[in-house]
Design a protein around this motif. Sequence first.
Motif, PDB file in Angstrom:
ATOM      1  N   ASN A   1       0.850  -1.193   0.000  1.00 17.26           N
ATOM      2  CA  ASN A   1       0.000   0.000   0.000  1.00 17.26           C
ATOM      3  C   ASN A   1       0.884   1.240   0.000  1.00 17.26           C
ATOM      4  OD1 ASN A   1      -1.384   2.308   1.590  1.00 17.26           O
ATOM      5  ND2 ASN A   1      -3.093   0.984   0.978  1.00 17.26           N
ATOM      6  N   PRO A   2       0.778   2.093  -1.029  1.00 15.71           N
ATOM      7  CA  PRO A   2       1.688   3.243  -1.135  1.00 15.71           C
ATOM      8  C   PRO A   2       1.647   4.156   0.084  1.00 15.71           C
ATOM      9  CG  PRO A   2       0.497   2.930  -3.188  1.00 15.71           C
ATOM     10  CD  PRO A   2      -0.141   2.016  -2.191  1.00 15.71           C
ATOM     11  N   GLY A   3       0.459   4.452   0.569  1.00 13.28           N
ATOM     12  CA  GLY A   3       0.356   5.349   1.711  1.00 13.28           C
ATOM     13  C   GLY A   3       1.062   4.810   2.931  1.00 13.28           C
ATOM     14  N   ASP A   4       0.859   3.522   3.207  1.00  9.86           N
ATOM     15  CA  ASP A   4       1.501   2.902   4.369  1.00  9.86           C
ATOM     16  C   ASP A   4       3.022   2.913   4.225  1.00  9.86           C
ATOM     17  OD1 ASP A   4      -0.983   2.390   5.447  1.00  9.86           O
ATOM     18  OD2 ASP A   4      -1.028   0.288   4.802  1.00  9.86           O
ATOM     19  N   ALA A   5       3.507   2.535   3.024  1.00 10.49           N
ATOM     20  CA  ALA A   5       4.948   2.459   2.817  1.00 10.49           C
ATOM     21  C   ALA A   5       5.598   3.835   2.875  1.00 10.49           C
ATOM     22  CB  ALA A   5       5.249   1.790   1.480  1.00 10.49           C
ATOM     23  N   ILE A   6       4.968   4.828   2.264  1.00 16.28           N
ATOM     24  CA  ILE A   6       5.531   6.180   2.265  1.00 16.28           C
ATOM     25  C   ILE A   6       5.626   6.718   3.677  1.00 16.28           C
ATOM     26  CG2 ILE A   6       5.061   8.572   1.607  1.00 16.28           C
ATOM     27  CD1 ILE A   6       3.965   7.432  -1.051  1.00 16.28           C
ATOM     28  N   ARG A   7       4.564   6.531   4.456  1.00 16.80           N
ATOM     29  CA  ARG A   7       4.603   7.020   5.837  1.00 16.80           C
ATOM     30  C   ARG A   7       5.661   6.295   6.652  1.00 16.80           C
ATOM     31  NH1 ARG A   7      -1.001   7.391   4.943  1.00 16.80           N
ATOM     32  NH2 ARG A   7      -1.313   5.246   5.652  1.00 16.80           N
ATOM     33  N   ALA A   8       5.745   4.972   6.483  1.00 18.40           N
ATOM     34  CA  ALA A   8       6.691   4.188   7.276  1.00 18.40           C
ATOM     35  C   ALA A   8       8.133   4.519   6.916  1.00 18.40           C
ATOM     36  CB  ALA A   8       6.428   2.700   7.077  1.00 18.40           C
ATOM     37  N   LEU A   9       8.428   4.548   5.615  1.00 18.53           N
ATOM     38  CA  LEU A   9       9.795   4.858   5.199  1.00 18.53           C
ATOM     39  C   LEU A   9      10.135   6.315   5.483  1.00 18.53           C
ATOM     40  CD1 LEU A   9       9.816   2.833   1.868  1.00 18.53           C
ATOM     41  CD2 LEU A   9      11.107   2.300   3.946  1.00 18.53           C
ATOM     42  N   GLY A  10       9.131   7.181   5.380  1.00 17.63           N
ATOM     43  CA  GLY A  10       9.345   8.580   5.724  1.00 17.63           C
ATOM     44  C   GLY A  10       9.628   8.774   7.204  1.00 17.63           C
ATOM     45  N   SER A  11       9.118   7.849   8.029  1.00 22.05           N
ATOM     46  CA  SER A  11       9.340   7.977   9.471  1.00 22.05           C
ATOM     47  C   SER A  11      10.795   7.767   9.851  1.00 22.05           C
ATOM     48  CB  SER A  11       8.460   6.968  10.233  1.00 22.05           C
ATOM     49  OG  SER A  11       8.942   5.635  10.073  1.00 22.05           O
ATOM     50  N   PHE A  12      11.593   7.201   8.906  1.00 25.10           N
ATOM     51  CA  PHE A  12      13.029   7.120   9.155  1.00 25.10           C
ATOM     52  C   PHE A  12      13.602   8.524   9.370  1.00 25.10           C
ATOM     53  CE2 PHE A  12      15.088   2.955   7.888  1.00 25.10           C
ATOM     54  CZ  PHE A  12      13.934   2.206   8.044  1.00 25.10           C
ATOM     55  N   GLY A  13      12.937   9.517   8.748  1.00 26.40           N
ATOM     56  CA  GLY A  13      13.394  10.895   8.908  1.00 26.40           C
ATOM     57  C   GLY A  13      14.852  11.049   8.541  1.00 26.40           C
ATOM     58  N   THR A  14      15.621  11.533   9.471  1.00 28.16           N
ATOM     59  CA  THR A  14      17.046  11.743   9.220  1.00 28.16           C
ATOM     60  C   THR A  14      17.914  10.589   9.724  1.00 28.16           C
ATOM     61  OG1 THR A  14      17.254  12.964  11.304  1.00 28.16           O
ATOM     62  CG2 THR A  14      16.782  14.249   9.312  1.00 28.16           C
ATOM     63  N   ALA A  15      17.297   9.431   9.996  1.00 29.61           N
ATOM     64  CA  ALA A  15      18.067   8.315  10.549  1.00 29.61           C
ATOM     65  C   ALA A  15      19.160   7.838   9.598  1.00 29.61           C
ATOM     66  CB  ALA A  15      17.141   7.153  10.896  1.00 29.61           C
ATOM     67  N   LEU A  16      18.913   7.947   8.289  1.00 29.81           N
ATOM     68  CA  LEU A  16      19.916   7.493   7.330  1.00 29.81           C
ATOM     69  C   LEU A  16      21.036   8.493   7.129  1.00 29.81           C
ATOM     70  CD1 LEU A  16      17.709   5.878   4.516  1.00 29.81           C
ATOM     71  CD2 LEU A  16      18.807   4.762   6.454  1.00 29.81           C
ATOM     72  N   THR A  17      20.771   9.758   7.437  1.00 25.09           N
ATOM     73  CA  THR A  17      21.734  10.799   7.082  1.00 25.09           C
ATOM     74  C   THR A  17      22.170  11.672   8.236  1.00 25.09           C
ATOM     75  OG1 THR A  17      19.937  12.323   6.503  1.00 25.09           O
ATOM     76  CG2 THR A  17      20.808  10.937   4.753  1.00 25.09           C
TER      77      THR A  17
ATOM     78  N   ASP B   1      24.349   8.955  13.352  1.00 28.09           N
ATOM     79  CA  ASP B   1      23.247   8.047  13.069  1.00 28.09           C
ATOM     80  C   ASP B   1      23.697   6.965  12.085  1.00 28.09           C
ATOM     81  OD1 ASP B   1      20.553   7.015  12.973  1.00 28.09           O
ATOM     82  OD2 ASP B   1      19.830   9.026  13.463  1.00 28.09           O
ATOM     83  N   HIS B   2      22.823   6.540  11.177  1.00 30.89           N
ATOM     84  CA  HIS B   2      23.071   5.336  10.394  1.00 30.89           C
ATOM     85  C   HIS B   2      23.970   5.552   9.176  1.00 30.89           C
ATOM     86  CE1 HIS B   2      22.399   1.249   9.233  1.00 30.89           C
ATOM     87  NE2 HIS B   2      21.733   1.543   8.126  1.00 30.89           N
ATOM     88  N   GLY B   3      24.212   6.792   8.770  1.00 31.44           N
ATOM     89  CA  GLY B   3      25.012   7.036   7.577  1.00 31.44           C
ATOM     90  C   GLY B   3      26.258   7.835   7.834  1.00 31.44           C
ATOM     91  N   PRO B   4      27.311   7.237   8.392  1.00 27.01           N
ATOM     92  CA  PRO B   4      28.545   7.990   8.661  1.00 27.01           C
ATOM     93  C   PRO B   4      29.120   8.656   7.417  1.00 27.01           C
ATOM     94  CG  PRO B   4      28.612   5.863   9.774  1.00 27.01           C
ATOM     95  CD  PRO B   4      27.405   5.854   8.869  1.00 27.01           C
ATOM     96  N   PHE B   5      29.017   8.007   6.272  1.00 30.79           N
ATOM     97  CA  PHE B   5      29.581   8.562   5.042  1.00 30.79           C
ATOM     98  C   PHE B   5      28.782   9.755   4.532  1.00 30.79           C
ATOM     99  CE2 PHE B   5      26.994   4.811   4.269  1.00 30.79           C
ATOM    100  CZ  PHE B   5      26.029   5.282   3.399  1.00 30.79           C
ATOM    101  N   VAL B   6      27.577   9.941   5.052  1.00 27.01           N
ATOM    102  CA  VAL B   6      26.789  11.129   4.728  1.00 27.01           C
ATOM    103  C   VAL B   6      27.069  12.247   5.730  1.00 27.01           C
ATOM    104  CG1 VAL B   6      24.469  12.078   4.385  1.00 27.01           C
ATOM    105  CG2 VAL B   6      24.975   9.727   3.696  1.00 27.01           C
ATOM    106  N   GLU B   7      27.121  11.904   6.998  1.00 30.38           N
ATOM    107  CA  GLU B   7      27.304  12.911   8.048  1.00 30.38           C
ATOM    108  C   GLU B   7      28.689  13.546   7.983  1.00 30.38           C
ATOM    109  OE1 GLU B   7      25.788  12.532  11.949  1.00 30.38           O
ATOM    110  OE2 GLU B   7      24.488  10.824  11.458  1.00 30.38           O
ATOM    111  N   ASP B   8      29.718  12.757   7.687  1.00 29.52           N
ATOM    112  CA  ASP B   8      31.080  13.303   7.599  1.00 29.52           C
ATOM    113  C   ASP B   8      31.858  12.523   6.541  1.00 29.52           C
ATOM    114  OD1 ASP B   8      33.605  14.355   7.942  1.00 29.52           O
ATOM    115  OD2 ASP B   8      33.505  14.352  10.138  1.00 29.52           O
ATOM    116  N   PRO B   9      31.624  12.824   5.253  1.00 24.53           N
ATOM    117  CA  PRO B   9      32.277  12.054   4.183  1.00 24.53           C
ATOM    118  C   PRO B   9      33.794  12.127   4.211  1.00 24.53           C
ATOM    119  CG  PRO B   9      31.122  13.982   3.300  1.00 24.53           C
ATOM    120  CD  PRO B   9      30.699  13.837   4.722  1.00 24.53           C
ATOM    121  N   ASP B  10      34.354  13.271   4.598  1.00 30.28           N
ATOM    122  CA  ASP B  10      35.808  13.400   4.631  1.00 30.28           C
ATOM    123  C   ASP B  10      36.416  12.448   5.663  1.00 30.28           C
ATOM    124  OD1 ASP B  10      35.717  15.331   2.670  1.00 30.28           O
ATOM    125  OD2 ASP B  10      35.829  17.013   4.074  1.00 30.28           O
TER     126      ASP B  10
END
Length: 275
Positions: free
Chosen positions: A155-171, A252-261
């Motif tokens: 269901n697109p609505g469910d998936a979008i809300r759930a994946l969107g709830s990651f917020g900034t966890a990846l970056t 958080d979960h993406g060290p290469f995003v938070e500080d690539p250098d």
Amino acid sequence: MALREAYGIDGTPLAYRVTGIEDGRPLVLLHGWAQSMNCWGSGVLDALAANYRVIAVDLRGHGYSGAPEVGYDDSKIWAGDVAAILAAEDVTSDAVLVGWSYGGLVIADYLAECGTDAVAGIVLVGAITSIGRGQQGGRVGTAMRDAMPAALSENPGDAIRALGSFGTALTGDTEGVGPQSQALFGASLSTPPRVRAALFGRQVAHDDLLAALDIPALIVHGTADRVVDVSAGRHAADLIPNATASFWEGCDHGPFVEDPDRFVAEIIAFVSSLG
């Protein structure tokens, strides 16, 4: 750089790109759940390519790779995917495997089935190494728990809300990463729901493999990781005999995003230590 293609043991086409120094040490980048070879960001890829031969892979079911109906629960198939790409690029020794998140599990699958003859070292970035109930090496964080099971929904609505709830966890909340955050969100949505679900449909323990590992490892993990709990990284660091641990305070979960250098510098330092 044009896409290249190899084929898994079940015939699945596997897409990847090769950049950098033609005769340089191979650096094989394996992304995480519901992501793609582009997750690392162009800055990190370019910086690594200035030093190594970078092989960035789309895992099966992701990006430009094929998405078969079955096979996601079979460690031998995952191992075969990595082996197929190494063979296609004539890599027989000295490779460094870099796995983010689920990519760490794929590395463990490969090592369990194929050994370390072609591999000089591994880098685990916010990674799991086992999966399933009770596996310390597969402990997820609050953002992943909160997103389930809706993140697997058709269901697109469910998936979008759930994946969107990651917020900034990846970056993380680093200034200026908004475009990359949106790209990661887009990759998650473009991964077929059945694939997103299938990747969690297995129980695999690799603790014995890690405890007997005969090559060096670098563990990079944020202490504030909300997708893969930092305890999974600490577990791997405790098990692997020759492990160097780098726990990034507040990341958080993406060290290469938070500080690539910093990320690139730590990769270069580790690879240089391999001789």
